[in-house]
Design a protein around this motif. Structure first.
Motif, PDB file in Angstrom:
ATOM      1  N   ASP A  99      -2.519  -4.571  -3.389  1.00  0.00           N
ATOM      2  CA  ASP A  99      -3.026  -3.795  -2.260  1.00  0.00           C
ATOM      3  C   ASP A  99      -1.818  -3.222  -1.535  1.00  0.00           C
ATOM      4  O   ASP A  99      -1.036  -3.959  -0.927  1.00  0.00           O
TER       5      ASP A  99
ATOM      6  N   HIS B 224      -1.491  -1.438   1.071  1.00  0.00           N
ATOM      7  CA  HIS B 224      -1.478  -1.320   2.534  1.00  0.00           C
ATOM      8  C   HIS B 224      -2.512  -2.276   3.114  1.00  0.00           C
ATOM      9  O   HIS B 224      -3.711  -2.006   3.099  1.00  0.00           O
TER      10      HIS B 224
ATOM     11  N   GLU C   6       1.850   6.607   5.048  1.00  0.00           N
ATOM     12  CA  GLU C   6       0.714   5.698   4.973  1.00  0.00           C
ATOM     13  C   GLU C   6      -0.541   6.414   5.471  1.00  0.00           C
ATOM     14  O   GLU C   6      -0.578   6.901   6.592  1.00  0.00           O
ATOM     15  N   HIS C   7      -1.518   6.501   4.619  1.00  0.00           N
ATOM     16  CA  HIS C   7      -2.836   7.121   4.826  1.00  0.00           C
ATOM     17  C   HIS C   7      -2.867   8.564   4.330  1.00  0.00           C
ATOM     18  O   HIS C   7      -3.737   8.905   3.547  1.00  0.00           O
TER      19      HIS C   7
ATOM     20  N   GLN D 259      -5.888   4.993   0.967  1.00  0.00           N
ATOM     21  CA  GLN D 259      -6.913   3.958   0.901  1.00  0.00           C
ATOM     22  C   GLN D 259      -8.235   4.606   0.495  1.00  0.00           C
ATOM     23  O   GLN D 259      -8.906   5.221   1.333  1.00  0.00           O
TER      24      GLN D 259
ATOM     25  N   HIS E 110     -11.381   4.514   2.652  1.00  0.00           N
ATOM     26  CA  HIS E 110     -11.470   5.288   3.889  1.00  0.00           C
ATOM     27  C   HIS E 110     -12.335   6.537   3.691  1.00  0.00           C
ATOM     28  O   HIS E 110     -13.036   6.964   4.612  1.00  0.00           O
TER      29      HIS E 110
ATOM     30  N   SER F   4      -2.420   2.868  -3.891  1.00  0.00           N
ATOM     31  CA  SER F   4      -3.698   2.626  -3.211  1.00  0.00           C
ATOM     32  C   SER F   4      -3.749   1.252  -2.551  1.00  0.00           C
ATOM     33  O   SER F   4      -3.202   0.273  -3.058  1.00  0.00           O
ATOM     34  N   GLY F   5      -4.445   1.215  -1.435  1.00  0.00           N
ATOM     35  CA  GLY F   5      -4.668  -0.034  -0.720  1.00  0.00           C
ATOM     36  C   GLY F   5      -6.031  -0.008  -0.061  1.00  0.00           C
ATOM     37  O   GLY F   5      -6.843   0.887  -0.311  1.00  0.00           O
ATOM     38  N   SER F   6      -6.264  -0.975   0.802  1.00  0.00           N
ATOM     39  CA  SER F   6      -7.552  -1.047   1.499  1.00  0.00           C
ATOM     40  C   SER F   6      -7.406  -0.920   3.006  1.00  0.00           C
ATOM     41  O   SER F   6      -8.357  -0.585   3.697  1.00  0.00           O
ATOM     42  N   ASP F   7      -6.197  -1.211   3.529  1.00  0.00           N
ATOM     43  CA  ASP F   7      -5.966  -1.279   4.971  1.00  0.00           C
ATOM     44  C   ASP F   7      -6.743  -2.439   5.596  1.00  0.00           C
ATOM     45  O   ASP F   7      -7.161  -2.362   6.751  1.00  0.00           O
TER      46      ASP F   7
ATOM     47  N   GLY G  66     -12.327  -0.403  -3.567  1.00  0.00           N
ATOM     48  CA  GLY G  66     -11.427   0.743  -3.627  1.00  0.00           C
ATOM     49  C   GLY G  66     -11.509   1.480  -4.949  1.00  0.00           C
ATOM     50  O   GLY G  66     -11.507   2.714  -4.992  1.00  0.00           O
TER      51      GLY G  66
END
Length: 554
Positions: free
Chosen positions: A87, A89, A387-388, A410, A413, A448-451, A462
């Motif tokens: 993940d 982020h 980030e984002h 993410q 999002h 990619s991440g989920s935050d 995700g």
């Protein structure tokens, strides 16, 4: 002899085996595996995996020569294997503390949120403050921000602080406002906003930098509370197949905990920790230099900065006003001159810079800051990140490639925001929003991440969002802004090998290639060639880190 510590956390079995333990050669067979590789964008399929002393020996296909038949066999029972998930982020301590506080995620109204707070307060009478989060006014019928009055009428005689789901706004009661000294005359801070009623009185919602007025009054968290929260978060992440987290903006207490845990082999997952760019001790940390670990359990070589706020609370900085709030263009949490100075300073110390930027104005200013810094600092090779990168002007997308900026995004999002993004942005700006395909087509790396805990810490959510651009009810049909979908291979790579690349770790992590750490996850279904609409339902059976089983589904 192996040193094994078993922790039971929230009904999960978390197995910590000393990182110094020498694993016996093992052969995981009767599996259906997928891994990205460094030499092709296509996925490699395999039926067996051999590993020894924590590292991959080889993968192979059934029916071909397998020189590892002498290894201890493990039957995979025709389950599916992927590299350990990364993940790119998340917020580990935030996840742990959320698990210890009132959870308002998915609550359908302000009144129901207050009921949940009352229930939590009753069950936790010793708490000095009532803390929680996860509320989202977009899910409520009137879609309006909540008010302090509803908390005041709850009968709770304690200060209350409840974070919005994105972490960029808080809802507090009058007692918390009083402790913070907020009244009609209190000015908005730079980069923040106090929501007010028609009489100028604070409503109880504080956005971005204004949150600190109240947060600064909360008693410090004890070391014991912090460790409990971290243990809960680690166990939860392992249960989801996550073996590595890029922890975005970590405070000094948590950083020190990671360092101490790592010294005694007590980090159950790998952590790529981003220093908090707002810390008064930032320069001291930078002067210490990069902190790395030859076992790849802890790496500290990056700094997290903030350019703006979030879209849901209308704090994302936009080039033109919000479509549903024409007097508002959002907030810059860090003044442009300060951002330029910080970016240059951090890069000059050899640290990667990772900047939170959601709105198109924020993204442009961050790209400008990197461009200015590169004129005097040779720092393109640091793999700097935005980030984002959520809403980007079409004119600026190509600058990610030319400036060698990684888009740390993410996927969830997009599916979470789809019901309000057009209201906030209008159709034209959506052309550069959540623009995964545009980035990938020009060769920009997406990590990619989920935050989490903004979103649930579940990579399979995700993957589902990235591939289908649909919610869990398979809506909208065909996907939202469907031209920006990722392929299954691209999506998996973004949560594995490309995420490792974003942390300078692709040579040892992110794929099941010979010589890399044997981090892998066993799951119940095919997320590459199976039913795409069901990916989010994926269950994890086992999670392995460095050839050691760290989680088994009960």
């Amino acid at each position: 002899m192996k040193k094994i510590i078993a922790l039971a956390v929230s009904g999960l079995t978390l197995i910590l085996t000393s990182q110094n333990a020498v694993a016996q050669c093992q052969l995981y067979q009767n599996i259906k595996g997928y891994t990205p590789t460094s030499h092709t964008l296509k996925l490699t399929q395999f039926d067996w995996l051999a590993f020894d002393q924590g590292k991959v020996l080889a993968t192979g296909i059934k029916g071909t020569t397998n020189p590892y038949q002498h290894c201890q066999p493990i039957d995979g029972h025709q389950q599916f294997m992927l590299p350990g998930l990364i993940d790119a982020h998340g917020h580990i301590a935030g996840l742990g503390f959320e698990m210890l506080s009132v959870n308002l995620r998915g609550i359908a109204s302000e009144a129901l949120a207050v009921d949940a707070v009352k229930n939590f307060a009753t069950k936790n009478p010793a708490s000095q403050w009532i803390k929680g989060g996860g509320w989202n006014q977009v899910l409520w019928q009137n879609k309006h921000f909540p008010h302090r009055d509803s908390l005041d009428k709850s009968g709770i005689k304690k200060p209350i602080l409840l974070e919005r789901v994105d972490g960029h706004a808080v809802w507090v009661n009058s007692q918390a406002l009083a402790l913070a000294g907020i009244n009609k005359e209190t000015p908005d801070p730079q980069g923040g906003k106090i929501e007010r009623d028609e009489n100028g009185e604070a409503t109880g919602v504080l956005i971005d930098n204004a949150m600190e007025f109240v947060r600064s009054k909360i008693p410090p968290i004890s070391a014991a509370e912090q460790e409990i929260a971290l243990d809960k978060a680690f166990a939860h992440l392992l249960s989801l197949g996550i073996v590595n987290v890029h922890d975005a903006g970590v405070d000094e207490k948590v950083i020190n905990s990671y360092i101490e845990r790592n010294k005694t082999d007590r980090l159950p997952i790998r952590i790529y920790a981003m220093l908090d760019g707002s810390s008064q001790k930032l320069t001291q940390w930078l002067d210490r230099g990069i902190i790395s670990d030859h076992k790849d359990f802890l790496s500290i070589r990056s700094v997290k900065l903030y350019a703006d706020g979030a879209l849901g609370s209308r704090g994302a900085a936009l080039l033109a006003p919000y479509s549903d709030d024409i007097q508002n263009t959002g907030l810059l949490r860090t003044p442009t001159s300060d951002l330029d100075t910080l970016v240059h300073h951090i890069l000059s110390k050899g640290f990667q810079v990772n900047v939170h930027a959601i709105g198109d104005k924020a993204n442009r200013l961050v790209l400008d800051a990197f461009e200015k810094a590169y004129k005097t600092v040779n720092a393109k090779s640091l793999r700097n990140r935005i980030e984002h990168a959520q809403v980007v002007s079409l004119k600026d997308i190509s600058r990610f490639k030319s400036l060698n900026i990684i888009a740390s995004m993410q996927p969830v999002h997009a599916t979470s925001d789809k019901n309000m993004a057009e209201d906030r942005l209008g159709k034209e700006r959506l052309k550069g929003a959540y623009a995964w395909y545009k980035f990938l087509q020009q060769g920009t790396i997406i990590a990619s991440g989920s935050d989490f805990p903004v979103e649930l810490a579940n990579v399979f959510h995700g993957l589902h969002a990235a591939i289908t651009r649909q919610d869990h009810t398979n809506q909208p049909k065909g996907g939202w802004l469907a031209d920006e979908k990722m392929t299954p291979a691209q999506a998996l790579r973004s949560f594995t090998l490309d995420a490792a690349y974003a942390a300078h770790q692709e040579k040892t992590l992110g794929s099941l290639e010979t010589g890399k750490w044997a981090d892998f996850v066993l799951i119940n279904q095919d997320v590459i060639h199976g039913k795409m609409e069901d990916i989010w339902k994926t269950q994890v059976f086992e999670t392995w880190v460095s050839g050691e089983k760290r989680y088994t589904k009960n």
